[in-house]
Design a protein around this motif. Sequence first.
Motif, mmCIF file in Angstrom:
data_model
loop_
_atom_site.group_PDB
_atom_site.id
_atom_site.type_symbol
_atom_site.label_atom_id
_atom_site.label_comp_id
_atom_site.label_asym_id
_atom_site.label_seq_id
_atom_site.Cartn_x
_atom_site.Cartn_y
_atom_site.Cartn_z
ATOM 1 N N GLY A 151 39.880 0.083 51.520
ATOM 2 C CA GLY A 151 40.207 2.420 52.038
ATOM 3 C C GLY A 151 39.157 3.145 51.342
ATOM 4 N N GLN A 152 38.146 2.883 50.312
ATOM 5 C CA GLN A 152 37.002 3.701 50.015
ATOM 6 C C GLN A 152 35.913 2.897 50.667
ATOM 7 O OE1 GLN A 152 37.940 3.891 45.346
ATOM 8 N NE2 GLN A 152 39.227 4.218 45.925
ATOM 9 N N ALA B 107 43.891 1.427 54.987
ATOM 10 C CA ALA B 107 44.276 3.285 55.404
ATOM 11 C C ALA B 107 45.767 2.561 54.365
ATOM 12 C CB ALA B 107 43.953 3.754 56.470
ATOM 13 N N ALA B 108 46.449 2.223 54.556
ATOM 14 C CA ALA B 108 47.568 2.053 54.009
ATOM 15 C C ALA B 108 47.258 1.560 52.059
ATOM 16 C CB ALA B 108 48.053 0.635 53.930
ATOM 17 N N GLN C 83 44.598 2.551 50.449
ATOM 18 C CA GLN C 83 43.997 4.136 49.870
ATOM 19 C C GLN C 83 45.386 5.315 49.317
ATOM 20 O OE1 GLN C 83 41.554 6.144 52.040
ATOM 21 N NE2 GLN C 83 41.180 7.007 50.330
ATOM 22 N N SER C 84 46.444 5.087 50.558
ATOM 23 C CA SER C 84 46.885 5.919 50.568
ATOM 24 C C SER C 84 48.354 5.522 49.720
ATOM 25 C CB SER C 84 47.938 5.994 51.705
ATOM 26 O OG SER C 84 48.676 5.264 52.272
ATOM 27 N N GLY C 85 47.955 4.082 49.178
ATOM 28 C CA GLY C 85 49.033 3.680 47.534
ATOM 29 C C GLY C 85 49.014 3.970 46.491
ATOM 30 N N ASN C 86 47.619 4.351 46.978
ATOM 31 C CA ASN C 86 47.531 3.957 45.588
ATOM 32 C C ASN C 86 47.031 5.581 45.243
ATOM 33 O OD1 ASN C 86 46.005 1.897 44.645
ATOM 34 N ND2 ASN C 86 44.637 2.079 45.979
#
Length: 375
Positions: free
Chosen positions: A105-106, A369-370, A372-375
């Motif tokens: 995600g990064q 993406a999932a 990243q959103s979870g973080n």
Amino acid sequence: MTVLQVLPGLDSGGVERGTVDLARELVRRGHRSLVMSSGGRLQAQLEAEGSTHITYPVHRKSLASLWRVPGLRRELDELAPDVIHVRSRIPAWMVWLAVGKRPPGQRPALVSTFHGLYSVSRYSAIMGCGDRVIAISDCVRDYITGNYPQVDPARITRIHRGVDTAQFPAGFTPSPEWRDTFFADYPAARDKPLLLMPGRLSRWKGQLEFIELLARLRGANIACHGLVAGEGDPGKEAYREELVARAAELGIAGDLSFLGHRSDMAELYAVASVVCNLSQHAEPFGRTVIEALAVGTPVVAWNEGGPAESLRESLPAGLVTKGDMDALAAAVSGFLAAPPAVSLPASFTLQAQVEATLAVYREAIAAGAAAQSGN
């Protein structure tokens, strides 16, 4: 999406041609296609078909490659791809050291393809680094799960290599001009059934067995002419000389032509009566098999590895027990006497490969993406 494929070079070979084929399809479908390599003869075609090539030394097996990782990191940050698809071990190590340790995600989604049955080692294990891993055949997928238990099977997708049926169309017929030029260059091949042996000149590719096959057919009074299409690695010219000497020793020097590197493979498949794949080690896939089948030319191959997977679904009569030269000669003579109907299953087309690969890309992006959103 923006897709960056990374491989050592673009001279010749199945990996290189597959990279160019996929790049062309990405452009055709409206994606931004980038390819990073040290360059090569296929670069001009790649760029003419709409992709951008980034020349970077991602091919050297030396400590100097590690020194270039910081520069590669800057290059990748500037290119900002959505997906980085690594296709070889040195590029995979360099990309992983450059951006792989960033959290999903990064960084771009990482996809790796196992193109071969690599030696089992920490060096080769890097090919399992991808968020998603592509195996090019069932035998490669089994090899990964059997030798690299750290690679979660859920991350592995088997996607057969696909042939571009626009370049290798069913029933293709060479132009009269091509035929005139070819048979003027190789008059000994005129008016004879042709057996084609495509592939790099290398002992493990089986050219010596091909020459033995020609000798057996001649001994059985079966008229044919052999074509060896491919060049050797620089500095290994002695193997070609060995092949020439072996043909002379068996008395078939006049029944064999060495064509060198060719860019007219569709025409060669089309004029051939039979194509042979006789690799001495199990090949992970065998692109020449599906190219020939796409055109409609029968193939004979040893019953192992990737080539066997293709033939089991399209022409099982072309499979021969490895090393059984009598059975090989019988299979070829049978095809010469009664040419079989040949068609390529849709699962081995470039269209099917691209659809499946894009699905893997989207899965890898979504997973990042999932995360990243979870973080």
